[in-house]
Motif scaffolding. Structure first.
Motif, PDB file in Angstrom:
ATOM      1  N   VAL A 183       7.888  -6.339  10.117  1.00 47.75           N
ATOM      2  CA  VAL A 183       8.338  -7.720  10.283  1.00 47.75           C
ATOM      3  C   VAL A 183       9.833  -7.664  10.642  1.00 47.75           C
ATOM      4  CG1 VAL A 183       8.658  -9.973   9.188  1.00 47.75           C
ATOM      5  CG2 VAL A 183       6.632  -8.627   8.645  1.00 47.75           C
ATOM      6  N   PRO A 184      10.175  -7.821  11.926  1.00 51.28           N
ATOM      7  CA  PRO A 184      11.568  -7.688  12.358  1.00 51.28           C
ATOM      8  C   PRO A 184      12.549  -8.618  11.643  1.00 51.28           C
ATOM      9  CG  PRO A 184      10.100  -7.640  14.247  1.00 51.28           C
ATOM     10  CD  PRO A 184       9.260  -8.000  13.047  1.00 51.28           C
ATOM     11  N   ASP A 185      12.071  -9.671  11.005  1.00 48.51           N
ATOM     12  CA  ASP A 185      12.958 -10.569  10.258  1.00 48.51           C
ATOM     13  C   ASP A 185      13.737  -9.836   9.172  1.00 48.51           C
ATOM     14  OD1 ASP A 185      11.807 -12.488  11.826  1.00 48.51           O
ATOM     15  OD2 ASP A 185      11.057 -13.718  10.187  1.00 48.51           O
ATOM     16  N   PHE A 186      13.231  -8.712   8.680  1.00 47.08           N
ATOM     17  CA  PHE A 186      13.941  -7.982   7.642  1.00 47.08           C
ATOM     18  C   PHE A 186      15.307  -7.494   8.120  1.00 47.08           C
ATOM     19  CE2 PHE A 186       9.889  -8.095   5.507  1.00 47.08           C
ATOM     20  CZ  PHE A 186      10.255  -8.237   4.175  1.00 47.08           C
ATOM     21  N   ALA A 187      15.452  -7.209   9.401  1.00 37.61           N
ATOM     22  CA  ALA A 187      16.772  -6.845   9.937  1.00 37.61           C
ATOM     23  C   ALA A 187      17.722  -8.035   9.825  1.00 37.61           C
ATOM     24  CB  ALA A 187      16.651  -6.377  11.387  1.00 37.61           C
ATOM     25  N   PHE A 188      17.229  -9.244  10.152  1.00 35.48           N
ATOM     26  CA  PHE A 188      18.031 -10.460   9.991  1.00 35.48           C
ATOM     27  C   PHE A 188      18.387 -10.668   8.519  1.00 35.48           C
ATOM     28  CE2 PHE A 188      17.932 -14.882   8.612  1.00 35.48           C
ATOM     29  CZ  PHE A 188      19.042 -15.387   9.276  1.00 35.48           C
ATOM     30  N   TYR A 189      17.406 -10.468   7.622  1.00 34.37           N
ATOM     31  CA  TYR A 189      17.658 -10.671   6.193  1.00 34.37           C
ATOM     32  C   TYR A 189      18.816  -9.796   5.724  1.00 34.37           C
ATOM     33  CZ  TYR A 189      12.890 -12.697   6.100  1.00 34.37           C
ATOM     34  OH  TYR A 189      11.750 -13.425   6.326  1.00 34.37           O
ATOM     35  N   GLN A 190      18.826  -8.521   6.140  1.00 43.27           N
ATOM     36  CA  GLN A 190      19.898  -7.628   5.695  1.00 43.27           C
ATOM     37  C   GLN A 190      21.239  -8.061   6.259  1.00 43.27           C
ATOM     38  OE1 GLN A 190      19.909  -4.749   3.295  1.00 43.27           O
ATOM     39  NE2 GLN A 190      21.821  -5.864   3.524  1.00 43.27           N
ATOM     40  N   ARG A 191      21.273  -8.456   7.534  1.00 47.37           N
ATOM     41  CA  ARG A 191      22.541  -8.946   8.116  1.00 47.37           C
ATOM     42  C   ARG A 191      22.998 -10.215   7.392  1.00 47.37           C
ATOM     43  NH1 ARG A 191      19.715  -8.061  12.789  1.00 47.37           N
ATOM     44  NH2 ARG A 191      19.523 -10.293  13.171  1.00 47.37           N
ATOM     45  N   HIS A 192      22.063 -11.132   7.153  1.00 46.10           N
ATOM     46  CA  HIS A 192      22.378 -12.417   6.531  1.00 46.10           C
ATOM     47  C   HIS A 192      22.824 -12.240   5.069  1.00 46.10           C
ATOM     48  CE1 HIS A 192      22.321 -16.758   6.370  1.00 46.10           C
ATOM     49  NE2 HIS A 192      21.528 -16.746   5.322  1.00 46.10           N
ATOM     50  N   ALA A 193      22.368 -11.197   4.404  1.00 48.22           N
ATOM     51  CA  ALA A 193      22.707 -10.948   2.997  1.00 48.22           C
ATOM     52  C   ALA A 193      24.151 -10.486   2.833  1.00 48.22           C
ATOM     53  CB  ALA A 193      21.750  -9.912   2.401  1.00 48.22           C
ATOM     54  N   GLY A 194      24.823 -10.196   3.939  1.00 51.67           N
ATOM     55  CA  GLY A 194      26.229  -9.795   3.870  1.00 51.67           C
ATOM     56  C   GLY A 194      26.400  -8.446   3.207  1.00 51.67           C
ATOM     57  N   THR A 195      27.196  -8.393   2.155  1.00 49.79           N
ATOM     58  CA  THR A 195      27.476  -7.123   1.489  1.00 49.79           C
ATOM     59  C   THR A 195      26.362  -6.696   0.531  1.00 49.79           C
ATOM     60  OG1 THR A 195      28.692  -8.253  -0.266  1.00 49.79           O
ATOM     61  CG2 THR A 195      29.969  -7.470   1.632  1.00 49.79           C
ATOM     62  N   ARG A 196      25.425  -7.567   0.257  1.00 45.98           N
ATOM     63  CA  ARG A 196      24.322  -7.225  -0.661  1.00 45.98           C
ATOM     64  C   ARG A 196      23.345  -6.297   0.052  1.00 45.98           C
ATOM     65  NH1 ARG A 196      18.943  -9.121  -2.332  1.00 45.98           N
ATOM     66  NH2 ARG A 196      18.848 -10.703  -0.703  1.00 45.98           N
ATOM     67  N   THR A 197      23.136  -5.127  -0.499  1.00 39.90           N
ATOM     68  CA  THR A 197      22.099  -4.238   0.020  1.00 39.90           C
ATOM     69  C   THR A 197      20.783  -4.689  -0.587  1.00 39.90           C
ATOM     70  OG1 THR A 197      23.620  -2.393   0.230  1.00 39.90           O
ATOM     71  CG2 THR A 197      21.273  -1.858   0.131  1.00 39.90           C
ATOM     72  N   ILE A 198      19.823  -5.014   0.255  1.00 48.26           N
ATOM     73  CA  ILE A 198      18.522  -5.482  -0.235  1.00 48.26           C
ATOM     74  C   ILE A 198      17.783  -4.307  -0.863  1.00 48.26           C
ATOM     75  CG2 ILE A 198      16.285  -6.396   0.445  1.00 48.26           C
ATOM     76  CD1 ILE A 198      17.795  -8.001   2.613  1.00 48.26           C
ATOM     77  N   PRO A 199      17.477  -4.409  -2.161  1.00 54.11           N
ATOM     78  CA  PRO A 199      16.779  -3.308  -2.818  1.00 54.11           C
ATOM     79  C   PRO A 199      15.307  -3.234  -2.404  1.00 54.11           C
ATOM     80  CG  PRO A 199      17.666  -4.871  -4.435  1.00 54.11           C
ATOM     81  CD  PRO A 199      17.823  -5.468  -3.091  1.00 54.11           C
ATOM     82  N   VAL A 200      14.782  -2.015  -2.434  1.00 48.80           N
ATOM     83  CA  VAL A 200      13.358  -1.789  -2.259  1.00 48.80           C
ATOM     84  C   VAL A 200      12.831  -1.387  -3.632  1.00 48.80           C
ATOM     85  CG1 VAL A 200      11.609  -0.301  -1.198  1.00 48.80           C
ATOM     86  CG2 VAL A 200      13.520  -1.172   0.163  1.00 48.80           C
ATOM     87  N   VAL A 201      11.715  -1.987  -4.031  1.00 49.16           N
ATOM     88  CA  VAL A 201      11.108  -1.717  -5.325  1.00 49.16           C
ATOM     89  C   VAL A 201       9.770  -1.036  -5.087  1.00 49.16           C
ATOM     90  CG1 VAL A 201      10.209  -2.738  -7.453  1.00 49.16           C
ATOM     91  CG2 VAL A 201      12.257  -3.702  -6.375  1.00 49.16           C
ATOM     92  N   LEU A 202       9.571   0.086  -5.767  1.00 54.42           N
ATOM     93  CA  LEU A 202       8.293   0.785  -5.693  1.00 54.42           C
ATOM     94  C   LEU A 202       7.420   0.346  -6.859  1.00 54.42           C
ATOM     95  CD1 LEU A 202       9.608   4.303  -4.709  1.00 54.42           C
ATOM     96  CD2 LEU A 202       8.108   2.852  -3.362  1.00 54.42           C
ATOM     97  N   LEU A 203       6.190   0.004  -6.546  1.00 57.30           N
ATOM     98  CA  LEU A 203       5.205  -0.393  -7.546  1.00 57.30           C
ATOM     99  C   LEU A 203       4.182   0.741  -7.625  1.00 57.30           C
ATOM    100  CD1 LEU A 203       4.848  -4.037  -6.232  1.00 57.30           C
ATOM    101  CD2 LEU A 203       6.219  -3.289  -8.184  1.00 57.30           C
ATOM    102  N   GLU A 204       4.324   1.548  -8.672  1.00 57.95           N
ATOM    103  CA  GLU A 204       3.508   2.758  -8.788  1.00 57.95           C
ATOM    104  C   GLU A 204       2.349   2.529  -9.747  1.00 57.95           C
ATOM    105  OE1 GLU A 204       6.998   6.000  -8.013  1.00 57.95           O
ATOM    106  OE2 GLU A 204       6.886   5.124 -10.022  1.00 57.95           O
ATOM    107  N   PRO A 205       1.181   3.104  -9.430  1.00 58.07           N
ATOM    108  CA  PRO A 205       0.017   2.927 -10.310  1.00 58.07           C
ATOM    109  C   PRO A 205       0.313   3.434 -11.720  1.00 58.07           C
ATOM    110  CG  PRO A 205      -0.571   4.172  -8.327  1.00 58.07           C
ATOM    111  CD  PRO A 205       0.916   3.989  -8.310  1.00 58.07           C
TER     112      PRO A 205
END
Length: 160
Positions: free
Chosen positions: A137-159
């Motif tokens: 979903v290319p919008d995620f590139a926009f989300y990161q730019r729009h978030a400014g200095t906030r690095t968008i975290p990735v969360v792993l959901l493990e079984p």
């Protein structure tokens, strides 16, 4: 990208640039329809065939109230990864804080409910997974730019 995807993306980016976050307003209806249809309706990011959605259960860090959030995910072996993007808003979404406080939870993908344990991806894992979110979903590139200095975290959901 399909026409519908471009339209949805343009509308969401227009709203986000003006400080309007639409996520919370549609969540309850989305969750009900997803559960009722076992993910056949509401199981994809609108306009993006590859953008699959899951339902994440989480318990409020302060309130203790159980909530459900529909989130786009990418599979990573036996785990599932979600991005705490909040559509590029300057703060992390509530579900992220809730998972930090209560990492044992469940997700629903289609009609299947899975018990999982959440953890924040380390920098190497995030670097490996983030391009997959953007490719799906290319919008995620926009989300990161729009978030400014906030690095968008990735969360792993493990079984578990």
């Amino acid at each position: 990208m399909a026409l519908l995807g471009r339209l949805v993306s343009a509308g969401a980016q227009f709203a986000n640039r003006r400080g309007v976050y639409l996520g919370r307003r549609s969540t309850r209806i989305h969750v009900r329809v997803y559960r009722w249809s076992r993910g056949r309706v509401g199981g994809n990011f609108t306009g993006y065939r590859e953008g699959k959605l899951l339902l994440l259960e989480h318990v409020g860090a302060r309130s203790g109230v159980t909530r459900t959030s529909p989130l786009m995910y990418v599979e990573d072996g036996a785990a599932v990864a979600v991005a705490a993007s909040k559509a590029g808003q300057p703060e992390h979404p509530g579900w992220y804080h809730n998972l930090i406080a209560h990492p044992d939870t469940t997700i629903q993908i289609g009609g299947e409910v899975r018990p999982v344990r959440a953890r924040v991806a380390n920098p190497a894992e995030r670097e490996r997974l983030w391009p997959r979110f953007v490719a799906t979903v290319p919008d995620f590139a926009f989300y990161q730019r729009h978030a400014g200095t906030r690095t968008i975290p990735v969360v792993l959901l493990e079984p578990r």
